[in-house]
Design a protein around this motif. Structure first.
Motif, short mmCIF file in Angstrom:
data_model
loop_
_atom_site.label_atom_id
_atom_site.label_comp_id
_atom_site.label_asym_id
_atom_site.label_seq_id
_atom_site.Cartn_x
_atom_site.Cartn_y
_atom_site.Cartn_z
N MET A 65 0.49 -1.12 0.11
CA MET A 65 -0.03 0.12 -0.16
C MET A 65 0.78 1.34 -0.22
O MET A 65 0.94 2.21 -0.54
CB MET A 65 -0.71 -0.12 1.40
CG MET A 65 -2.40 -0.94 0.73
SD MET A 65 -2.90 -1.17 2.59
CE MET A 65 -3.56 0.57 2.59
N GLY A 119 1.46 2.72 -3.87
CA GLY A 119 0.35 3.18 -3.87
C GLY A 119 -0.68 2.79 -3.86
O GLY A 119 -1.70 3.04 -4.18
N SER A 148 -4.72 1.60 -2.90
CA SER A 148 -5.62 2.66 -1.39
C SER A 148 -6.33 1.72 -1.07
O SER A 148 -6.46 1.21 0.23
CB SER A 148 -5.95 3.59 -2.60
OG SER A 148 -7.13 2.53 -3.39
N THR A 167 -12.44 1.57 0.76
CA THR A 167 -13.06 3.06 0.46
C THR A 167 -12.43 2.56 2.79
O THR A 167 -12.39 4.31 2.66
CB THR A 167 -13.73 3.00 1.06
OG1 THR A 167 -15.05 1.45 1.57
CG2 THR A 167 -14.39 2.46 -1.31
N CYS A 174 -9.69 2.38 4.26
CA CYS A 174 -8.32 2.39 4.20
C CYS A 174 -7.44 4.08 4.14
O CYS A 174 -7.26 4.45 4.29
CB CYS A 174 -7.62 1.38 3.86
SG CYS A 174 -7.78 -0.26 4.30
N PHE A 175 -8.84 4.27 2.67
CA PHE A 175 -8.77 5.11 1.62
C PHE A 175 -7.68 6.71 2.67
O PHE A 175 -6.97 7.51 2.65
CB PHE A 175 -9.44 6.37 0.49
CG PHE A 175 -9.49 7.16 -0.19
CD1 PHE A 175 -8.71 6.75 -1.44
CD2 PHE A 175 -9.82 8.22 0.40
CE1 PHE A 175 -7.84 8.34 -1.82
CE2 PHE A 175 -9.46 9.53 -0.47
CZ PHE A 175 -8.71 9.67 -1.77
N ASN A 233 -4.57 5.73 4.91
CA ASN A 233 -4.11 5.96 4.05
C ASN A 233 -3.04 7.73 3.23
O ASN A 233 -1.97 7.88 3.28
CB ASN A 233 -3.86 4.76 2.83
CG ASN A 233 -3.56 4.63 1.73
OD1 ASN A 233 -1.49 4.86 2.40
ND2 ASN A 233 -3.19 3.99 0.77
N ARG A 234 -3.66 8.39 2.61
CA ARG A 234 -3.59 9.50 2.50
C ARG A 234 -3.58 10.25 3.60
O ARG A 234 -2.41 11.47 3.13
CB ARG A 234 -5.15 10.58 2.19
CG ARG A 234 -4.97 11.55 1.20
CD ARG A 234 -6.21 12.31 0.75
NE ARG A 234 -7.31 12.21 1.47
CZ ARG A 234 -8.01 13.14 1.69
NH1 ARG A 234 -8.21 13.35 0.19
NH2 ARG A 234 -9.13 13.17 2.04
N LYS A 289 0.39 9.36 3.54
CA LYS A 289 1.24 9.68 2.87
C LYS A 289 1.54 11.14 2.59
O LYS A 289 2.60 11.05 2.38
CB LYS A 289 0.29 9.10 1.17
CG LYS A 289 1.05 7.88 0.99
CD LYS A 289 0.07 7.51 -0.03
CE LYS A 289 -0.17 6.14 -0.70
NZ LYS A 289 -1.01 5.48 -1.77
#
Length: 120
Positions: free
Chosen positions: A38, A42, A44, A47, A49-50, A53-54, A57
């Motif tokens: 991940m 990249g 993702s 949904t 985790c999105f 994760n953002r 990052k």
């Protein structure tokens, strides 16, 4: 909360703490190969985790980092902390002066680059 979300939340909190204490170069070792993919590739995830994760990052964009996969048995300290965390109802800070004896021994062995076996 599923395992990946728990791992992502732990990673986010750890990275956030690193930034707060001024650490901008980190080596992330996780026992989830999917989490490594991940971050590195990249992916993702789902949904749920999105958004976390953002956030991860965004922090990693201002850091230098290396991420690698470790089998759970290869990192006794992280496994001990994960097990402890699974029983906590909220946030708890550990005092380095009063660590659990078994964790203290594992940390000393890790610091001396000595292998150890996890029992339990």
């Amino acid at each position: 909360m599923d395992v990946i979300m728990a791992e992502l939340n732990a990673l986010f909190l750890g990275l956030d703490l690193c930034l707060k204490v001024g650490k901008t170069w980190v080596w992330i070792e996780v026992d989830s190969l999917f989490l490594v993919q991940m971050i590195r590739d990249g992916i993702s995830g789902n949904t749920h985790c999105f958004y976390i994760n953002r956030k991860i990052k965004k922090i990693l964009n201002v850091m230098k980092f290396k991420i690698s996969h470790f089998f759970r048995e290869g990192n006794g300290c992280a496994n001990w902390l994960a097990n402890k965390g699974s029983y906590l109802a909220g946030y708890e800070e550990l005092d380095t002066l009063n660590l659990d004896h078994s964790l203290k021994v594992m940390l000393l062995l890790d610091n001396a680059s000595m292998p150890h076996i996890r029992y339990g």
